[in-house]
Motif scaffolding. Structure first.
Motif, mmCIF file in Angstrom:
data_model
loop_
_atom_site.group_PDB
_atom_site.id
_atom_site.type_symbol
_atom_site.label_atom_id
_atom_site.label_comp_id
_atom_site.label_asym_id
_atom_site.label_seq_id
_atom_site.Cartn_x
_atom_site.Cartn_y
_atom_site.Cartn_z
ATOM 1 N N THR A 28 -10.205 -6.158 9.853
ATOM 2 C CA THR A 28 -10.997 -7.369 9.662
ATOM 3 C C THR A 28 -12.443 -7.000 9.964
ATOM 4 N N ALA A 29 -13.335 -7.990 9.878
ATOM 5 C CA ALA A 29 -14.746 -7.728 10.172
ATOM 6 C C ALA A 29 -14.944 -7.332 11.627
ATOM 7 N N ASP A 30 -14.031 -7.740 12.496
ATOM 8 C CA ASP A 30 -14.178 -7.501 13.933
ATOM 9 C C ASP A 30 -13.262 -6.425 14.487
ATOM 10 N N THR A 31 -12.266 -6.001 13.724
ATOM 11 C CA THR A 31 -11.312 -5.013 14.232
ATOM 12 C C THR A 31 -11.280 -3.775 13.343
ATOM 13 N N ALA A 32 -11.291 -2.632 13.987
ATOM 14 C CA ALA A 32 -11.262 -1.365 13.261
ATOM 15 C C ALA A 32 -10.155 -0.486 13.839
ATOM 16 N N PHE A 33 -9.811 0.560 13.122
ATOM 17 C CA PHE A 33 -8.822 1.521 13.604
ATOM 18 C C PHE A 33 -9.251 2.909 13.169
ATOM 19 N N PHE A 34 -8.809 3.917 13.883
ATOM 20 C CA PHE A 34 -9.130 5.310 13.581
ATOM 21 C C PHE A 34 -7.846 5.983 13.132
ATOM 22 N N GLY A 35 -7.752 6.307 11.855
ATOM 23 C CA GLY A 35 -6.510 6.911 11.389
ATOM 24 C C GLY A 35 -6.378 6.946 9.879
ATOM 25 N N TYR A 36 -5.229 6.461 9.404
ATOM 26 C CA TYR A 36 -4.863 6.605 7.998
ATOM 27 C C TYR A 36 -4.316 5.304 7.416
ATOM 28 N N LYS A 37 -4.234 5.296 6.082
ATOM 29 C CA LYS A 37 -3.567 4.207 5.379
ATOM 30 C C LYS A 37 -2.445 4.796 4.524
ATOM 31 N N THR A 38 -1.343 4.068 4.447
ATOM 32 C CA THR A 38 -0.276 4.443 3.524
ATOM 33 C C THR A 38 -0.096 3.279 2.566
ATOM 34 N N HIS A 39 -0.415 3.502 1.316
ATOM 35 C CA HIS A 39 -0.322 2.475 0.282
ATOM 36 C C HIS A 39 1.070 2.559 -0.335
ATOM 37 N N LEU A 40 1.791 1.451 -0.361
ATOM 38 C CA LEU A 40 3.197 1.455 -0.760
ATOM 39 C C LEU A 40 3.462 0.618 -2.004
ATOM 40 N N ALA A 41 4.467 1.031 -2.756
ATOM 41 C CA ALA A 41 5.026 0.230 -3.846
ATOM 42 C C ALA A 41 6.496 0.021 -3.523
ATOM 43 N N MET A 42 7.005 -1.188 -3.771
ATOM 44 C CA MET A 42 8.372 -1.518 -3.373
ATOM 45 C C MET A 42 9.011 -2.442 -4.395
ATOM 46 N N THR A 43 10.305 -2.296 -4.612
ATOM 47 C CA THR A 43 11.039 -3.153 -5.539
ATOM 48 C C THR A 43 11.431 -4.455 -4.847
ATOM 49 N N PRO A 44 11.852 -5.469 -5.614
ATOM 50 C CA PRO A 44 12.329 -6.719 -4.993
ATOM 51 C C PRO A 44 13.519 -6.496 -4.058
ATOM 52 N N GLU A 45 14.239 -5.381 -4.267
ATOM 53 C CA GLU A 45 15.372 -5.053 -3.390
ATOM 54 C C GLU A 45 14.919 -4.373 -2.101
ATOM 55 N N ARG A 46 13.612 -4.242 -1.943
ATOM 56 C CA ARG A 46 12.990 -3.669 -0.754
ATOM 57 C C ARG A 46 13.231 -2.164 -0.612
ATOM 58 N N ILE A 47 13.239 -1.490 -1.749
ATOM 59 C CA ILE A 47 13.297 -0.026 -1.773
ATOM 60 C C ILE A 47 11.898 0.481 -2.098
ATOM 61 N N ILE A 48 11.361 1.329 -1.244
ATOM 62 C CA ILE A 48 10.025 1.890 -1.481
ATOM 63 C C ILE A 48 10.112 2.926 -2.597
ATOM 64 N N THR A 49 9.299 2.731 -3.637
ATOM 65 C CA THR A 49 9.359 3.610 -4.810
ATOM 66 C C THR A 49 8.186 4.571 -4.902
#
Length: 341
Positions: A105-126
């Protein structure tokens, strides 16, 4: 989803300064008169000198057995001792060169990484794309779609937050005949703007972030009087902390030396994507949008049940390995659950 780096965004010297300061504070609370007896502090920015000072401070405190026996002093003394004696890898808490500062957010930061995910309606990460913390979510959409397709998934619709509604993604989705269920943001869906490679919009904070990872601190909006009602010609200006710009290693070509302000402006074109505006009001869009909570639930599962909130090693390579193992385990659990239903 956000993953905090294994190491802090502090240098070894900064960490030693913090621990030694806490130790001195504990000592002063017990014996205010001891200040003159402690070794003189150093402030020359040299790590080796800071280590030498800490060793002298530790030795001085240990000479006074009564003082060192106080629990508050003993605890902080041991922490400082362990930090000084630690090896270089553990001492240099900022040695994760791939990790960067991102913003939730504008007030909160983190030091690290992002993992961008895609997932099916069955909740399987593709698909997954691991990046450093400052990378924009929306820029990863095409990569995630192509990875999902290579895994045998037929992509007919994409559900995401406003970060994915930028112009290039809408054009890509239309070209690929994919329904993009992502609400428009007037700032993200702006028209042409200069220095696109140097500034990226952070949808969580509603601010722009420069290439060095610094977030704008305020914004203003203006438009011609004749467009007061329709909003056309609106220009939004985002202002950055000049003190950071002055010492930024990437200031050349970005910040003019001596300037009192640093801003970045974008032109917002109202209703540039009329088709998407109309789609947002349909029952189909609203029904599909209700499923977005599932990705947040999956993010929570990855972090709280599988330790994905903190990196287990340093560097993008290590983060890729952690992502692969964690996602494999999560998917396997989900497959077994589906088979049992």
């Amino acid at each position: 989803t956000h993953t905090t780096a294994r190491y802090n965004a502090k240098s070894a010297r900064e960490q030693l300064l913090e621990f030694s300061k806490k130790l001195r504070k504990a000592i002063y609370e017990i014996d205010p008169e001891i200040k003159s007896k402690l070794p003189a502090k150093v402030n020359n920015g040299i790590l080796e000198d800071e280590i030498t000072y800490c060793k002298k401070l530790i030795a001085k405190v240990r000479q006074d057995e009564t003082l060192a026996s106080y629990p508050k002093v003993s605890e902080r003394l041991n922490i400082l001792q362990e930090t000084v004696e630690d090896d270089l890898e553990h001492l240099a808490l900022s040695k994760d060169e791939d990790a960067t500062i991102g913003h939730k957010t504008a007030d909160t930061a983190f030091f690290g990484y992002k993992t961008h995910l895609a997932m099916t309606p069955e909740r399987i990460i593709t698909a997954a794309e691991v990046t450093s913390g400052e990378k924009h979510d929306g820029k990863q959409l095409e990569i995630l779609v192509e990875k999902s397709r290579s895994a045998g998934i037929k992509v007919e619709s994409i559900i995401g937050d406003a970060a994915y509604s930028e112009k290039s993604n809408l054009e890509y989705a239309k070209e690929e005949e994919i329904q993009l269920v992502s609400r428009l943001s007037p700032t993200i869906t702006h028209g042409n703007r200069r220095n696109e490679d140097k500034f990226e919009y952070n949808k969580d904070a509603g601010m722009y972030v420069c290439k060095a990872g610094h977030m704008s601190i305020r914004k203003t909006s203006s438009r011609p009087k004749k467009h007061a009602k329709d909003g056309k010609g609106t220009v939004e200006s985002y202002f950055f902390d000049v003190e950071k710009c002055k010492i930024c290693p990437q200031r050349e070509g970005c910040y003019m030396l001596g300037a009192k302000t640093k801003s970045y402006s974008v032109s917002v074109k109202a209703k540039i994507h009329s088709e998407q505006v109309e789609f947002q009001e349909t029952k189909v869009f609203k029904q599909l949008a209700k499923q977005r909570y599932m990705i947040e639930a999956k993010n929570s599962e990855l972090k709280h049940r599988h330790g994905y909130d903190v990196a287990s090693s340093s560097g993008l390579f290590g983060m890729h390995l952690q992502a692969a193992v964690t996602i494999f385990a999560v998917n396997l659990k989900r497959i077994f659950t589906l088979l049992g239903e």
